[in-house]
Design a protein around this motif. Sequence first.
Motif, PDB file in Angstrom:
ATOM      1  N   PRO A 180      35.940  44.583  22.177  1.00  0.00           N
ATOM      2  CA  PRO A 180      36.248  43.424  21.693  1.00  0.00           C
ATOM      3  C   PRO A 180      36.814  42.669  22.724  1.00  0.00           C
ATOM      4  N   ARG A 181      37.971  43.198  23.307  1.00  0.00           N
ATOM      5  CA  ARG A 181      38.807  42.270  24.472  1.00  0.00           C
ATOM      6  C   ARG A 181      37.605  41.751  25.559  1.00  0.00           C
ATOM      7  N   MET A 182      36.809  42.736  26.047  1.00  0.00           N
ATOM      8  CA  MET A 182      35.933  42.552  27.049  1.00  0.00           C
ATOM      9  C   MET A 182      34.931  41.312  26.506  1.00  0.00           C
ATOM     10  N   THR A 183      34.490  41.312  25.306  1.00  0.00           N
ATOM     11  CA  THR A 183      33.483  40.442  24.663  1.00  0.00           C
ATOM     12  C   THR A 183      34.104  38.946  24.761  1.00  0.00           C
ATOM     13  N   ALA A 184      35.504  38.940  24.179  1.00  0.00           N
ATOM     14  CA  ALA A 184      36.128  37.801  24.325  1.00  0.00           C
ATOM     15  C   ALA A 184      36.383  37.014  25.517  1.00  0.00           C
ATOM     16  N   GLU A 185      36.797  37.991  26.627  1.00  0.00           N
ATOM     17  CA  GLU A 185      36.904  37.587  27.919  1.00  0.00           C
ATOM     18  C   GLU A 185      35.584  37.044  28.492  1.00  0.00           C
ATOM     19  N   VAL A 186      34.524  37.752  28.450  1.00  0.00           N
ATOM     20  CA  VAL A 186      33.369  37.358  28.903  1.00  0.00           C
ATOM     21  C   VAL A 186      32.865  35.877  28.303  1.00  0.00           C
ATOM     22  N   GLN A 187      33.062  35.694  26.702  1.00  0.00           N
ATOM     23  CA  GLN A 187      32.775  34.391  26.065  1.00  0.00           C
ATOM     24  C   GLN A 187      33.700  33.292  26.676  1.00  0.00           C
ATOM     25  N   ARG A 188      34.874  33.704  27.028  1.00  0.00           N
ATOM     26  CA  ARG A 188      35.875  32.503  27.692  1.00  0.00           C
ATOM     27  C   ARG A 188      35.386  32.124  29.033  1.00  0.00           C
ATOM     28  N   ILE A 189      34.896  33.232  29.767  1.00  0.00           N
ATOM     29  CA  ILE A 189      34.508  32.808  31.077  1.00  0.00           C
ATOM     30  C   ILE A 189      33.334  32.004  30.929  1.00  0.00           C
ATOM     31  N   ILE A 229      30.889  49.961  37.309  1.00  0.00           N
ATOM     32  CA  ILE A 229      30.709  48.707  36.782  1.00  0.00           C
ATOM     33  C   ILE A 229      29.603  48.048  37.351  1.00  0.00           C
ATOM     34  N   SER A 230      28.612  47.295  36.936  1.00  0.00           N
ATOM     35  CA  SER A 230      27.836  46.645  37.357  1.00  0.00           C
ATOM     36  C   SER A 230      27.801  45.189  36.901  1.00  0.00           C
ATOM     37  N   VAL A 231      27.574  44.155  37.301  1.00  0.00           N
ATOM     38  CA  VAL A 231      27.563  42.600  36.848  1.00  0.00           C
ATOM     39  C   VAL A 231      26.111  42.260  37.320  1.00  0.00           C
ATOM     40  N   ARG A 279      35.940  41.319  36.852  1.00  0.00           N
ATOM     41  CA  ARG A 279      37.541  41.260  36.253  1.00  0.00           C
ATOM     42  C   ARG A 279      37.479  41.458  34.813  1.00  0.00           C
ATOM     43  N   ALA A 280      36.559  40.976  34.024  1.00  0.00           N
ATOM     44  CA  ALA A 280      36.771  41.381  32.785  1.00  0.00           C
ATOM     45  C   ALA A 280      36.402  42.667  32.305  1.00  0.00           C
ATOM     46  N   ALA A 281      35.388  43.439  33.125  1.00  0.00           N
ATOM     47  CA  ALA A 281      35.137  44.708  32.681  1.00  0.00           C
ATOM     48  C   ALA A 281      36.109  45.640  33.452  1.00  0.00           C
ATOM     49  N   GLU A 282      37.143  45.399  34.265  1.00  0.00           N
ATOM     50  CA  GLU A 282      37.700  46.244  35.020  1.00  0.00           C
ATOM     51  C   GLU A 282      38.730  46.980  34.161  1.00  0.00           C
ATOM     52  N   PRO A 283      39.466  46.384  33.049  1.00  0.00           N
ATOM     53  CA  PRO A 283      40.209  47.252  32.388  1.00  0.00           C
ATOM     54  C   PRO A 283      39.508  48.258  31.500  1.00  0.00           C
ATOM     55  N   LEU A 284      38.450  47.907  30.943  1.00  0.00           N
ATOM     56  CA  LEU A 284      37.647  48.795  30.332  1.00  0.00           C
ATOM     57  C   LEU A 284      37.269  50.069  31.343  1.00  0.00           C
ATOM     58  N   HIS A 285      36.957  49.848  32.584  1.00  0.00           N
ATOM     59  CA  HIS A 285      36.450  50.833  33.452  1.00  0.00           C
ATOM     60  C   HIS A 285      37.742  51.647  33.878  1.00  0.00           C
ATOM     61  N   ARG A 286      39.044  50.969  34.162  1.00  0.00           N
ATOM     62  CA  ARG A 286      40.244  51.702  34.352  1.00  0.00           C
ATOM     63  C   ARG A 286      40.607  52.850  32.969  1.00  0.00           C
ATOM     64  N   ASN A 287      40.562  52.161  31.902  1.00  0.00           N
ATOM     65  CA  ASN A 287      40.730  52.892  30.629  1.00  0.00           C
ATOM     66  C   ASN A 287      39.764  54.079  30.384  1.00  0.00           C
ATOM     67  N   LEU A 288      38.595  53.871  30.661  1.00  0.00           N
ATOM     68  CA  LEU A 288      37.588  55.176  30.831  1.00  0.00           C
ATOM     69  C   LEU A 288      38.060  56.115  31.845  1.00  0.00           C
ATOM     70  N   ARG A 326      28.972  33.056  42.412  1.00  0.00           N
ATOM     71  CA  ARG A 326      30.007  34.201  42.838  1.00  0.00           C
ATOM     72  C   ARG A 326      31.349  34.058  41.994  1.00  0.00           C
ATOM     73  N   ASN A 327      31.692  33.134  41.811  1.00  0.00           N
ATOM     74  CA  ASN A 327      33.038  32.923  41.031  1.00  0.00           C
ATOM     75  C   ASN A 327      32.553  33.357  39.445  1.00  0.00           C
ATOM     76  N   PHE A 328      31.547  33.249  38.991  1.00  0.00           N
ATOM     77  CA  PHE A 328      31.254  33.628  37.706  1.00  0.00           C
ATOM     78  C   PHE A 328      30.943  34.973  37.669  1.00  0.00           C
ATOM     79  N   SER A 329      30.416  35.745  38.610  1.00  0.00           N
ATOM     80  CA  SER A 329      30.179  37.173  38.682  1.00  0.00           C
ATOM     81  C   SER A 329      31.491  38.097  38.978  1.00  0.00           C
ATOM     82  N   ARG A 330      32.442  37.327  39.880  1.00  0.00           N
ATOM     83  CA  ARG A 330      33.788  37.722  39.976  1.00  0.00           C
ATOM     84  C   ARG A 330      34.726  37.764  38.769  1.00  0.00           C
ATOM     85  N   ARG A 331      34.528  36.716  37.938  1.00  0.00           N
ATOM     86  CA  ARG A 331      35.269  36.837  36.743  1.00  0.00           C
ATOM     87  C   ARG A 331      34.713  37.602  35.586  1.00  0.00           C
TER      88      ARG A 331
END
Length: 168
Positions: free
Chosen positions: A150-159, A84-86, A38-47, A30-35
């Motif tokens: 790029p930001r979303m990809t970097a965040e997913v890799q960090r998670i 968004i879907s995870v 959260r990484a995808a939400e900025p792109l969602h808001r920007n779109l 659940r923690n993994f999915s939530r994070r």
Amino acid sequence: MPGSVQIQGTGQLVTLAHRLRAAGGPRLQRNFSRRIRRAAEPLHRNLQQAIRTVTLTGSGRRVRGGPSPTTRPLRATLAGAVRISVRTGTHPGARVWMDKSRLPRDLRNMPWVIESGRVRHPVFGNRRRWATQTARPAGWWSRTVRAGTPRMTAEVQRIRDDVRRDLE
């Protein structure tokens, strides 16, 4: 072109998903999915913000104005269809996409039409009289995705690295 954006590091994310399942930690999953979400939400808001700020200008002719014949706001309706879907199963990752099922039937193709930069429509529903409007900026979807990926990809890799560290 509006469609979907998917971030998948197939090999590493699949391995991580298998290890999450094997560890039997629903809390960790659940923690993994939530994070990831959260990484995808900025792109969602920007779109959503990008479609809300697209301006449609007329063809330059003097046109008599008037109130819109519909009660639904076009840009807000389109912004509400960005989703968004995870997934953490066999193809783990995050996806930001335009959900056509959340749009009224007559607006199902409008995101792609606005993306192209040229909107042609009947004047107040009169199919004998047509108007052409241009969308500024054209490419609202592709430009926003290009900037946010790029930001979303970097965040997913960090998670992914954080969760892998927790599993070891």
